[in-house]
Design an enzyme around this catalytic site. Structure first.
Site: not given
Length: 538
Positions: A132, A181, A207, A228-231
């Site tokens: 990434k 992101m 992201s 960090i939240g579902g990336s």
């Protein structure tokens, strides 16, 4: 032309110029703009040889076995994946950095090392691995979707970059991300939008959406993204591949670039993305076996702990999170999976989404606690505007230190109460949707609650394709739907059965904190049950 627009244009042109002429898809072979699924391009175009297709379709463990014996060279394998990545980018806009020449030179050195010593350099010897965009590689940009960070090459490697290179991996591309992101779709003002190779009218998620597109296309066997939240899980679900969201401290995340640098109220983690569970497990064990805690001060010194397969799991199923109802394909996939697990002898109980509403609100408050300053300061140097998707950051008001501490207290209480409820239930894991969607049209991804709550809890989670595909004749809109919330009402009204017809559906399996080995084992047990059920019907 505005400064940011000219920078973006030159970056896009430089990326295009980095593709060798022999890997530019001939005009007569280019799929029509109306062809939505381009995953068949390598096999059907005639542009790839049988040998190249064999290499692309071989799993990472088997590629490594060929490389270790010298029956395949890293140079040949690397060239094939570079060519495939070039094709993937031309068809999905998935890359952010291209360094094919350096990768091939590195592969040649690894081949020479094997020839001279008779031994591979390390456990990833000669294997191309994609990264990434936010992983730093000396001399390469990590612009994370900001024009102000273009032409600002890294002066140091991320800890993971060094670990992979020391293990013998070949790094050949970095992949596109959304601005900072922090958007659930991969789109930014620098490189534009990455599309889903399974259906280019749909999002590849975010992201880590550049990674998911590259892997789903078949141009990478193992890639590394962040979450960090579902990336990790959102893009994996949108494209029908596997991923592991580990707990913080299990994999090295030091010296990576962030759009919200210094934000540690909820920690970013990195993990593997791949087409098979076997490759996810290979990567995870290999990285941990390298003892990353020696070089990453925040890595936990926990060796790999093999988890013996459990023949009878006790799983809690969360049918919805109390805020958003899964769209019809996801609801059906969850029901079919639960039915098959029960038939296979596994114990299933219902799980109430207690605390999920509070966790979602906590996550939102943490991300904008600086009043959007981090994002604003990265946009300002080139006059780049906030994208519409970032309006929450543009409108945010900074909170004080004391207010942030109160958020931490709320989080700690939620974590304790959730763990107590888990322990009292005696469950092995929670099975639930990864997202409300199989995938969704561009611009319509509106909810990350199913993934984000487990970032707040810092639980280990796998997103996996469950073998069910969306079917418009089976997955009409929920009849007489009673919306759980305003966002639920919007998502159900936006749902288009024809748009997602044929898309794979993914589910999420969650274990407690630092149970990476267990959640991978349980995913394998679930897949085995699903496979046995399908075979029984044949």
């Amino acid at each position: 032309m505005d400064s940011w627009k000219s920078i973006a244009k030159s970056k896009q042109e430089a990326l295009k110029a980095a593709i060798p002429s022999e890997w530019i898809i001939p005009a007569h072979l280019l799929p029509s703009e109306h062809q939505t699924d381009v995953t068949s391009f390598p096999r059907q175009s005639g542009w790839f040889t049988d040998r190249e297709l064999e290499i692309l379709s071989t799993s990472a463990p088997r590629i490594l076995a060929h490389l270790e014996t010298g029956s395949w060279t890293s140079e040949e394998v690397t060239k094939v994946f570079c060519k495939a990545a070039a094709a993937a980018h031309q068809l999905t806009n998935c890359l952010s950095e291209i360094f094919f020449d350096e990768a091939i030179a590195q592969a040649k050195q690894l081949d020479e090392h094997l020839k001279k010593t008779g031994k591979p350099k390390g456990p990833f010897h000669g294997l191309p691995i994609s990264l990434k965009d936010n992983f730093n590689i000396i001399g390469k940009d990590s612009c994370v979707g900001f024009t102000s960070l273009v032409n600002d090459p890294a002066t140091y490697n991320s800890t993971l970059t060094d670990l992979l290179l020391e293990a013998g991996a070949v790094l050949y591309v970095k992949t596109n991300v959304p601005t900072a992101m922090m958007i659930a779709e991969t789109v930014n003002n620098v490189l534009g939008r990455t599309v889903n190779p399974r259906n280019r009218k749909l999002t590849s998620g975010g992201s880590s959406g550049g990674e998911s597109a590259l892997i789903a296309f078949g141009a990478s066997r193992i890639g590394v993204g962040t979450d960090i939240g579902g990336s990790l899980r959102i893009p994996a679900a949108c494209t029908g591949i596997f991923t592991l969201r580990p707990s913080f401290g299990r994999f090295p995340n030091f010296q990576t670039r962030s759009g919200l640098a210094g934000q540690e109220a909820v920690n970013s983690v990195n993990g593997p993305m791949a087409s098979t569970l076997e490759e996810i497990t290979l990567y995870s064990k290999t990285v941990i076996d390298q003892e990353p805690w020696i070089n990453d001060p925040k890595c936990l010194p926990i060796p790999w702990r093999p988890a013996e397969p459990k023949h009878r799991l006790k799983l809690a199923v969360m049918w919805n999170d109390g805020i958003v109802t899964p769209t019809p394909p996801v609801a059906r996939a969850l029901q079919e999976t639960v039915n098959r697990l029960r038939q296979a002898g596994h114990q299933i109980i219902d799980w109430a989404p207690t605390g999920h509403h509070e966790a979602r609100q906590l996550l939102q408050r943490k991300f904008v606690a600086d009043g959007g300053k981090s994002v604003r300061e990265l946009l300002a140097p080139t006059g780049e505007p906030f994208r519409e998707e970032m309006r929450d950051y543009e409108k945010a008001t900074e909170i004080g230190v004391h207010a942030m501490w109160q958020i931490h207290l709320e989080r700690n209480t939620l974590q304790k109460e959730y763990l107590q409820r888990w322990n009292a239930s005696g469950i092995d894991g929670i099975l639930c949707p990864t997202t409300p969607y199989s995938s969704v049209e561009h611009g319509k991804f509106a909810y990350v609650g199913y993934t984000g709550v487990f970032n707040v809890l810092d639980y280990s989670a796998v997103s996996f394709p469950c073998g069910v595909k969306a079917r418009k004749e089976l997955d009409a809109s929920h009849p007489s739907h009673q919306a759980l919330s305003d966002i639920d009402d919007r998502i159900q009204k936006d749902y288009n059965a024809s748009a997602v017809d044929g898309m794979p559906v993914s589910l999420q399996l969650v274990a407690r904190r630092l149970e990476e080995e267990k959640v991978l084992m349980m995913t394998g047990v679930i897949l085995q049950a699903m496979s046995a059920e399908r075979k029984a019907k044949l």
